[in-house]
Design a protein around this motif. Structure first.
Motif, short mmCIF file in Angstrom:
data_model
loop_
_atom_site.label_atom_id
_atom_site.label_comp_id
_atom_site.label_asym_id
_atom_site.label_seq_id
_atom_site.Cartn_x
_atom_site.Cartn_y
_atom_site.Cartn_z
N ILE A 81 2.02 4.63 9.24
CA ILE A 81 2.24 6.04 9.60
C ILE A 81 2.90 6.73 8.41
CG2 ILE A 81 3.25 7.63 11.25
CD1 ILE A 81 3.42 5.47 13.29
N LEU A 82 2.35 7.86 8.03
CA LEU A 82 2.83 8.56 6.83
C LEU A 82 3.27 9.98 7.16
CD1 LEU A 82 -0.07 7.48 4.45
CD2 LEU A 82 2.26 6.56 4.43
N ASN A 83 4.14 10.51 6.33
CA ASN A 83 4.60 11.89 6.53
C ASN A 83 3.81 12.89 5.67
OD1 ASN A 83 5.50 11.27 3.99
ND2 ASN A 83 7.53 12.16 4.24
N THR A 84 2.64 12.47 5.23
CA THR A 84 1.87 13.34 4.35
C THR A 84 0.47 13.58 4.92
OG1 THR A 84 1.34 13.67 2.01
CG2 THR A 84 0.86 11.49 2.90
N GLY A 85 -0.11 14.72 4.57
CA GLY A 85 -1.47 15.01 5.02
C GLY A 85 -2.50 14.27 4.17
N LEU A 86 -3.63 13.95 4.77
CA LEU A 86 -4.70 13.24 4.05
C LEU A 86 -6.04 13.76 4.55
CD1 LEU A 86 -3.25 9.62 4.25
CD2 LEU A 86 -3.56 10.93 2.15
N GLU A 87 -7.11 13.27 3.99
CA GLU A 87 -8.44 13.61 4.53
C GLU A 87 -8.77 12.61 5.64
OE1 GLU A 87 -12.25 14.96 2.30
OE2 GLU A 87 -12.28 12.78 2.42
N TYR A 88 -9.24 13.14 6.77
CA TYR A 88 -9.39 12.27 7.94
C TYR A 88 -10.84 11.87 8.21
CZ TYR A 88 -4.64 13.86 8.53
OH TYR A 88 -3.32 14.14 8.30
N ASP A 89 -10.98 10.65 8.73
CA ASP A 89 -12.30 10.16 9.15
C ASP A 89 -12.60 10.66 10.55
OD1 ASP A 89 -13.12 8.24 6.95
OD2 ASP A 89 -11.09 7.54 7.39
N SER A 90 -13.89 10.66 10.90
CA SER A 90 -14.28 11.05 12.26
C SER A 90 -14.02 9.89 13.20
CB SER A 90 -15.77 11.38 12.31
OG SER A 90 -16.05 12.40 11.41
N PRO A 91 -13.56 10.19 14.40
CA PRO A 91 -13.37 9.09 15.38
C PRO A 91 -14.72 8.45 15.71
CG PRO A 91 -12.48 11.17 16.22
CD PRO A 91 -13.21 11.49 14.97
N CYS A 92 -14.67 7.19 16.13
CA CYS A 92 -15.90 6.52 16.57
C CYS A 92 -16.13 6.92 18.04
CB CYS A 92 -15.75 5.01 16.45
SG CYS A 92 -17.20 4.14 16.97
N THR A 93 -17.15 7.70 18.28
CA THR A 93 -17.40 8.16 19.65
C THR A 93 -18.58 7.43 20.27
OG1 THR A 93 -18.73 9.92 18.72
CG2 THR A 93 -16.46 10.47 19.29
N LEU A 140 0.85 -1.21 0.00
CA LEU A 140 0.00 0.00 0.00
C LEU A 140 0.88 1.26 0.00
CD1 LEU A 140 -2.86 1.21 0.19
CD2 LEU A 140 -2.71 0.96 2.69
N LEU A 141 1.94 1.25 0.81
CA LEU A 141 2.85 2.40 0.86
C LEU A 141 3.49 2.64 -0.51
CD1 LEU A 141 4.49 4.59 2.33
CD2 LEU A 141 6.08 2.79 3.06
N GLU A 142 3.88 1.56 -1.17
CA GLU A 142 4.51 1.71 -2.50
C GLU A 142 3.53 2.35 -3.48
OE1 GLU A 142 7.61 -2.02 -1.99
OE2 GLU A 142 5.84 -2.27 -3.27
N TRP A 143 2.27 1.97 -3.36
CA TRP A 143 1.27 2.58 -4.25
C TRP A 143 1.13 4.07 -3.94
CZ3 TRP A 143 -3.30 5.15 -3.34
CH2 TRP A 143 -4.05 5.47 -4.47
N ILE A 144 1.07 4.39 -2.65
CA ILE A 144 0.95 5.81 -2.26
C ILE A 144 2.15 6.59 -2.80
CG2 ILE A 144 0.87 7.42 -0.31
CD1 ILE A 144 -0.45 5.09 1.33
N VAL A 160 1.87 7.56 -6.44
CA VAL A 160 0.96 8.66 -6.82
C VAL A 160 1.29 9.95 -6.08
CG1 VAL A 160 -0.95 7.15 -7.52
CG2 VAL A 160 -0.80 7.91 -5.14
N ARG A 161 2.01 9.85 -4.98
CA ARG A 161 2.48 11.07 -4.29
C ARG A 161 3.96 10.89 -3.96
NH1 ARG A 161 -1.00 14.10 0.32
NH2 ARG A 161 -2.25 14.59 -1.52
N PRO A 162 4.83 11.17 -4.92
CA PRO A 162 6.27 10.96 -4.69
C PRO A 162 6.75 11.79 -3.50
CG PRO A 162 5.80 11.34 -7.03
CD PRO A 162 4.52 11.61 -6.29
N GLY A 163 7.71 11.23 -2.81
CA GLY A 163 8.25 11.91 -1.62
C GLY A 163 7.59 11.46 -0.34
N THR A 164 6.51 10.70 -0.44
CA THR A 164 5.86 10.19 0.77
C THR A 164 6.73 9.11 1.42
OG1 THR A 164 3.70 10.54 -0.24
CG2 THR A 164 3.77 9.10 1.69
N GLU A 165 6.89 9.22 2.70
CA GLU A 165 7.59 8.18 3.45
C GLU A 165 6.64 7.62 4.50
OE1 GLU A 165 10.55 7.07 2.83
OE2 GLU A 165 11.12 8.61 1.36
N GLY A 166 6.87 6.39 4.89
CA GLY A 166 5.97 5.81 5.89
C GLY A 166 6.59 4.59 6.55
N ARG A 167 5.94 4.15 7.62
CA ARG A 167 6.36 2.91 8.29
C ARG A 167 5.13 2.09 8.65
NH1 ARG A 167 10.44 3.54 13.16
NH2 ARG A 167 10.09 1.29 13.26
#
Ligand code: SF4
Ligand code: SF4
Length: 312
Positions: free
Chosen positions: A170-182, A113-117, A120-127
């Motif tokens: 964990i990624l070093n890029t911003g994304l659109e976030y889901d709402s927490p389950c409250t 999944l990280l490789e795919w990201i 499409v968004r070069p420079g993204t790093e993750g673990r």
């Protein structure tokens, strides 16, 4: 690709990789979880799992694990199957032990999944993480909107119940976030608490590991203490009881994740096969499963205790 498009793409790609659910949340320090964890540790409920008391800051703050942390992709992969062991008298395995070790399966999928990201968004790093680092999966699952922590402490999702593993990217890029389950969908139910054979479920959605069969048969490296043997109910590795009785796991109709299908030889083992398991067969059958975490000696001691538990 903007954050919204990329987030949608990540979820589609995660589904193609087999993940049943996927949510995304922003990185932050989970201070409220840190307080709960400290209280649990102070009460000694981690038993001999001393490692849980180390690196608490890393458990609660992804930035301490990965310096540029901005987003967490939290994905769930079901390990649900019907009961597959054929001999009803054979000692019982927890469902999550069936098939290939999830410590191998999930990080591999997250790396793809990280490789795919990155494509499409070069420079993204993750673990990628799955039960192999201090990061704590359940609170992050709730933050990413996957579900709520039931009274048995395990994360529950309304669609797929609770028999699933959680992996985190964990990624070093911003994304659109889901709402927490409250929300809390346990309501007045207490079935898991009532059904636990050892009374290990506390009233505050935590488990007392000193009493939990999953801990006593796996993490606690010594023999199962005598007082718990009558309560094992034939279990040799882990325990599914609190999840089996949960209404959210009733009538699950999920495709079995192929990697977690039980090996035919393990499924067919009789009581006699378990009793006479040789070190060589143990190594051949279980070296690719999560049961490789315990020694042959501990495993055989569990088998003896499990057999005794149903004879008492
Ligand atoms: S895994 Fe078994 S022993 Fe542990 S809390 Fe659940 S029901 Fe109780
Ligand atoms: S059995 Fe009931 S109380 Fe326990 S986790 Fe499931 S819904 Fe919640």
């Amino acid at each position: 690709m903007d954050n919204k498009e990329l987030s949608g793409g990540i979820k589609r790609r995660a589904a193609e990789l087999g993940f049943n659910i996927c949510g995304i949340t922003g990185a932050r320090e989970l201070t409220e979880y840190g307080e709960r964890l400290r209280a649990w540790l102070d009460a000694g409920m981690n038993d001999r799992m001393g490692y849980l008391a180390r690196d608490i800051d890393k458990r609660t703050d992804p930035g301490k694990l990965f310096g540029d942390a901005r987003s967490l992709v939290v994905a769930g992969l079901s390990y649900y199957t019907g009961l597959k062991q054929k001999d009803p008298e054979a000692p019982r395995l927890s469902r999550y032990t069936y098939g290939t070790d999830y410590h191998d399966v999930i990080p591999l999928k997250l790396t793809i999944l990280l490789e795919w990201i990155q494509s499409v968004r070069p420079g993204t790093e993750g673990r990628a993480f799955c039960d192999s680092s201090p990061i704590t999966e359940k609170p992050w699952g709730r933050e990413a909107g996957l579900g709520w922590q039931g009274r048995h402490s395990i994360l529950i999702n309304r669609e797929i119940g609770s028999f699933f593993f959680i992996g985190i990217l964990i990624l070093n890029t911003g994304l659109e976030y889901d709402s927490p389950c409250t929300e809390d969908h346990c309501g007045n139910c207490r079935q898991c608490i009532d059904a636990c054979p050892t009374g290990a479920i506390n009233d505050n959605r935590t488990i007392d590991a000193r009493k939990c069969i999953a801990n006593l048969t796996i993490e606690n490296r010594g023999p199962v203490p005598e007082e718990f043997i009558p309560k094992l109910g034939g279990r040799i590795y882990g325990c599914d009881r609190c999840q089996e009785v949960c209404p959210w796991n009733r009538d699950l109709k999920l495709p079995v994740t192929p990697e977690f299908e039980i090996d035919g030889e393990i499924a067919g083992m009789s009581l006699g096969d378990w009793r006479n398991l040789s070190p060589e067969r143990f190594s051949r059958l279980f070296s690719m499963t999560s049961m490789r975490r315990i020694s042959y000696e501990k495993f055989m001691s569990n088998i003896e205790a499990a057999i005794k538990s149903v004879q008492l």
